[in-house]
Motif scaffolding. Structure first.
Motif, PDB file in Angstrom:
ATOM      1  N   LEU A 145      28.332   3.930  12.514  1.00 34.23           N
ATOM      2  CA  LEU A 145      29.128   4.611  13.783  1.00 34.23           C
ATOM      3  C   LEU A 145      28.155   4.474  15.057  1.00 34.23           C
ATOM      4  O   LEU A 145      27.169   4.939  14.852  1.00 34.23           O
ATOM      5  CB  LEU A 145      29.763   6.040  13.653  1.00 34.23           C
ATOM      6  N   ASP A 146      28.559   4.039  16.200  1.00 32.91           N
ATOM      7  CA  ASP A 146      27.696   4.145  17.204  1.00 32.91           C
ATOM      8  C   ASP A 146      27.666   5.792  17.857  1.00 32.91           C
ATOM      9  O   ASP A 146      28.437   6.516  17.379  1.00 32.91           O
ATOM     10  CB  ASP A 146      27.808   3.279  18.412  1.00 32.91           C
ATOM     11  N   LEU A 147      26.776   5.953  18.940  1.00 30.52           N
ATOM     12  CA  LEU A 147      26.650   7.245  19.385  1.00 30.52           C
ATOM     13  C   LEU A 147      28.197   8.073  19.787  1.00 30.52           C
ATOM     14  O   LEU A 147      28.321   9.065  19.593  1.00 30.52           O
ATOM     15  CB  LEU A 147      25.709   7.067  20.356  1.00 30.52           C
ATOM     16  N   SER A 148      28.888   7.214  20.629  1.00 34.88           N
ATOM     17  CA  SER A 148      30.039   7.808  21.029  1.00 34.88           C
ATOM     18  C   SER A 148      31.142   8.091  19.766  1.00 34.88           C
ATOM     19  O   SER A 148      31.894   9.064  19.874  1.00 34.88           O
ATOM     20  CB  SER A 148      30.913   6.568  21.888  1.00 34.88           C
ATOM     21  N   GLU A 149      31.245   7.214  18.737  1.00 37.13           N
ATOM     22  CA  GLU A 149      32.017   7.603  17.690  1.00 37.13           C
ATOM     23  C   GLU A 149      31.610   8.636  16.900  1.00 37.13           C
ATOM     24  O   GLU A 149      32.446   9.706  16.404  1.00 37.13           O
ATOM     25  CB  GLU A 149      31.969   6.085  16.989  1.00 37.13           C
ATOM     26  N   VAL A 150      30.152   8.726  16.664  1.00 35.85           N
ATOM     27  CA  VAL A 150      29.615  10.002  16.190  1.00 35.85           C
ATOM     28  C   VAL A 150      29.988  11.306  16.977  1.00 35.85           C
ATOM     29  O   VAL A 150      30.650  12.139  16.060  1.00 35.85           O
ATOM     30  CB  VAL A 150      28.195  10.027  15.730  1.00 35.85           C
ATOM     31  N   ALA A 151      30.056  11.264  18.212  1.00 37.40           N
ATOM     32  CA  ALA A 151      30.430  12.512  19.057  1.00 37.40           C
ATOM     33  C   ALA A 151      31.840  12.607  18.776  1.00 37.40           C
ATOM     34  O   ALA A 151      32.163  13.629  18.666  1.00 37.40           O
ATOM     35  CB  ALA A 151      29.978  12.132  20.536  1.00 37.40           C
ATOM     36  N   ARG A 152      32.686  11.718  18.821  1.00 38.88           N
ATOM     37  CA  ARG A 152      33.967  11.830  18.578  1.00 38.88           C
ATOM     38  C   ARG A 152      34.530  12.582  17.415  1.00 38.88           C
ATOM     39  O   ARG A 152      35.083  13.439  17.272  1.00 38.88           O
ATOM     40  CB  ARG A 152      35.038  10.511  18.943  1.00 38.88           C
ATOM     41  N   VAL A 153      33.781  12.001  16.215  1.00 35.78           N
ATOM     42  CA  VAL A 153      34.148  12.629  14.745  1.00 35.78           C
ATOM     43  C   VAL A 153      33.651  13.826  14.819  1.00 35.78           C
ATOM     44  O   VAL A 153      34.173  14.896  14.234  1.00 35.78           O
ATOM     45  CB  VAL A 153      33.333  11.824  13.611  1.00 35.78           C
ATOM     46  N   THR A 154      32.154  14.163  15.259  1.00 38.22           N
ATOM     47  CA  THR A 154      31.953  15.475  15.192  1.00 38.22           C
ATOM     48  C   THR A 154      32.608  16.622  15.884  1.00 38.22           C
ATOM     49  O   THR A 154      32.650  17.815  15.474  1.00 38.22           O
ATOM     50  CB  THR A 154      30.301  15.718  15.549  1.00 38.22           C
TER      51      THR A 154
END
Length: 408
Positions: free
Chosen positions: A323-332
C-alpha cells in the motif's frame, strides 16, 4: 526385518554418495557390461580403475569424530555496520590426538569454510570469524557441520554439531529527547471539544435529565436554583501515537531513502516506547501475486519493547505491491482507535498534494506529521492546514526538526 535393514543401508549410502559418485558408479557398471558383451579389454581396465577410485574415496569416510564443536554468538542483536563475531570452539575430550577436519558454517545465504586443526588429547581450539552486518536484516548463523569428502568429490559425509543462531541487524536510530516530542504533550490528557458527562476536565453545569448519574449532581447550585444541576465535562484524551511507514516502492527514489525512513520509524517508536506512550507502529501489507484484487490492510509491528520493535523493523522490505502512503493512512484511520498524532514516513517521491491528501484521511483533531526522507534536500519544516511536513536529509536532522516543531 531384512527389508528394513536393506532400506537403512540404502539410505545411509544415498546420504554420502554425491552426484559425481553415482555417475562414476554407473560408468563402472556400463564399462563392465560392455567389456563382458563385446569383449573389449579397454573397457574392463576402465571398470577396474573406477572400482579402485570408488574404494579409495570410501576410505575418506572411515573414522569417528572424537571431538566436540560448539558455536557461540556473543550478541544476538547489533546495529547495521557494527562489528559482529561468532566463535567456534572445538575440544578433544579424549586422550588421543584427533586429526583436523573441514567445517562449514552457513551465514545467511553465504557459506563460510573453516579448517579446524588437529588437536592433542584434552586440547581446545577457538576460532572467531566475522559476521557481515553491512545490511539490515536477520542473519541465520549455523549450524556448524563437519565434512569428510574425497578430493574428487565422489562421497561426502556431513555431521551437524550445533543449532542455528539468529543475528538481528537493527536499523540505525538516534536518541530523541522527550522534550522534542512537544507535538504530543499530554501529561494528564489534552481536553477536546467533545462534551461528556464523565471525565476529569470540568466544563459547565446543566439541568439534570433522566439517566444522569447522581454522583455528578452539584448540590450547591441545586440548593440555589431549586432544580437538580449536574456537572458537564470536556472529554480528555491520552495521545495515541501512530507511526505509519510506507513500504511501497513508488514512495521512494532510492534504497538510501528507504533505509533512512526505517531508521526514522525506529527512532520515533523507541522514544515513544521508552516514554510509556500509547503507540502503534504499522506498515502496509503486501498483496500476493496470485491475489485477484488488491488487499487493503496494515501490519502492526511489536511495541512491547524497543528490541522487539527493532527486530521487526530489521525485516521490513520495499514492495512493489504494498500500500502507498495515502492507502496506509486511510487504513490506519479506520482501524486504529483514539488517534491523536500520526507520523507518515516516506521518501521523496510523494508530492505535496499527495501528502496533503494522505493527511485528510484522518479525522479532524488528529495532528498529522509527514516525515519526508530525501538525502538530496535541504532539511526544513513547513505547515499547511492540518499537516506538518518535516524534510530531512540525514537521520540526525530528525532531532533538530522535531525540536523546532515543538517550539512553533
Amino acid at each position: 526385518m531384512v527389508g528394513s535393514w536393506m532400506q537403512s543401508v540404502a539410505t545411509r549410502v544415498g546420504s554420502v554418495v554425491t552426484g559425481v559418485g553415482w555417475g562414476t558408479a554407473i560408468a563402472v557398471v556400463v564399462a563392465f557390461v560392455i567389456a563382458t558383451v563385446a569383449g573389449w579389454s579397454e573397457f574392463l581396465a576402465v571398470a577396474y580403475a573406477g572400482v579402485i577410485v570408488l574404494l579409495v574415496a570410501v576410505l575418506y569416510l572411515v573414522g569417528r569424530n572424537a571431538f566436540t564443536i560448539t558455536l557461540d554468538l556473543p550478541h544476538s542483536r547489533v546495529v547495521v555496520g557494527d562489528n559482529a563475531v561468532a566463535r567456534i570452539t572445538i575440544a578433544n575430550p579424549t586422550r588421543h590426538r584427533v586429526f583436523g577436519v573441514k567445517a562449514e558454517v552457513p551465514v545467511g545465504s553465504a557459506l563460510s569454510e573453516v579448517a579446524l586443526p588437529g588437536l592433542a588429547g584434552g586440547a581446545v581450539f577457538d576460532h572467531e570469524f566475522t559476521v557481515p552486518t553491512a545490511r539490515r536484516g536477520m542473519l541465520p548463523v549455523g549450524p556448524v557441520r563437519t565434512v569428510r569428502a574425497d578430493p574428487i568429490g565422489l562421497v561426502r559425509r556431513e555431521v551437524s554439531w550445533t543449532g542455528r543462531h539468529e543475528l538481528f541487524v537493527h536499523p540505525r536510530i538516534i536518541a530523541i529527547p522527550s522534550t522534542s516530542t512537544g507535538l504530543i504533550r499530554d501529561l494528564e490528557g489534552n481536553p477536546t471539544r467533545d462534551i461528556t458527562s464523565s471525565d476529569v476536565s470540568f466544563h459547565a453545569l446543566r439541568e439534570y435529565t433522566a439517566g444522569d448519574e447522581r454522583r455528578f449532581i452539584h448540590w450547591k447550585s441545586t440548593a440555589k436554583t431549586g432544580t437538580y444541576m449536574v456537572r458537564q465535562f470536556e472529554e480528555t484524551r491520552r495521545s495515541h501515537l501512530v507511526i505509519a511507514l510506507s513500504l511501497a516502492d513508488r514512495d521512494y527514489a532510492s534504497d538510501d531513502e528507504f533505509e533512512m525512513a526505517v531508521s526514522v520509524a525506529g527512532s520515533l517508536g523507541v522514544r515513544a516506547i521508552r516514554d510509556v506512550r500509547n503507540v502503534s507502529v504499522v506498515v502496509g501489507i503486501t498483496t500476493p501475486e496470485f491475489a485477484k484484487r488488491k488487499l487493503f490492510g496494515v501490519r502492526a509491528l511489536s511495541t512491547l519493547s524497543p528490541g522487539r520493535l527493532l527486530d521487526d523493523l530489521a525485516l521490513v522490505e520495499r514492495e512493489a505491491s504494498s500500500l502507498d502512503l495515502s492507502e496506509v493512512a486511510r487504513v490506519t484511520a479506520d482501524q486504529v482507535a483514539g488517534l491523536s498524532v500520526a507520523f507518515l514516513i516516506c521518501g521523496s517521491t510523494p508530492t505535496a498534494g499527495e501528502l496533503r491528501a494522505a493527511s485528510t484521511r484522518y479525522p479532524p483533531g488528529v495532528e498529522v506529521v509527514a516525515v519526508v526522507c530525501d538525502p538530496e534536500a535541504v532539511p526544513g519544516l513547513r505547515r499547511v492546514s492540518g499537516l506538518s511536513v518535516l524534510t530531512i536529509g540525514y537521520l540526525e536532522d530528525l532531532r533538530k526538526s522535531l525540536a523546532r516543531a515543538a517550539k512553533t
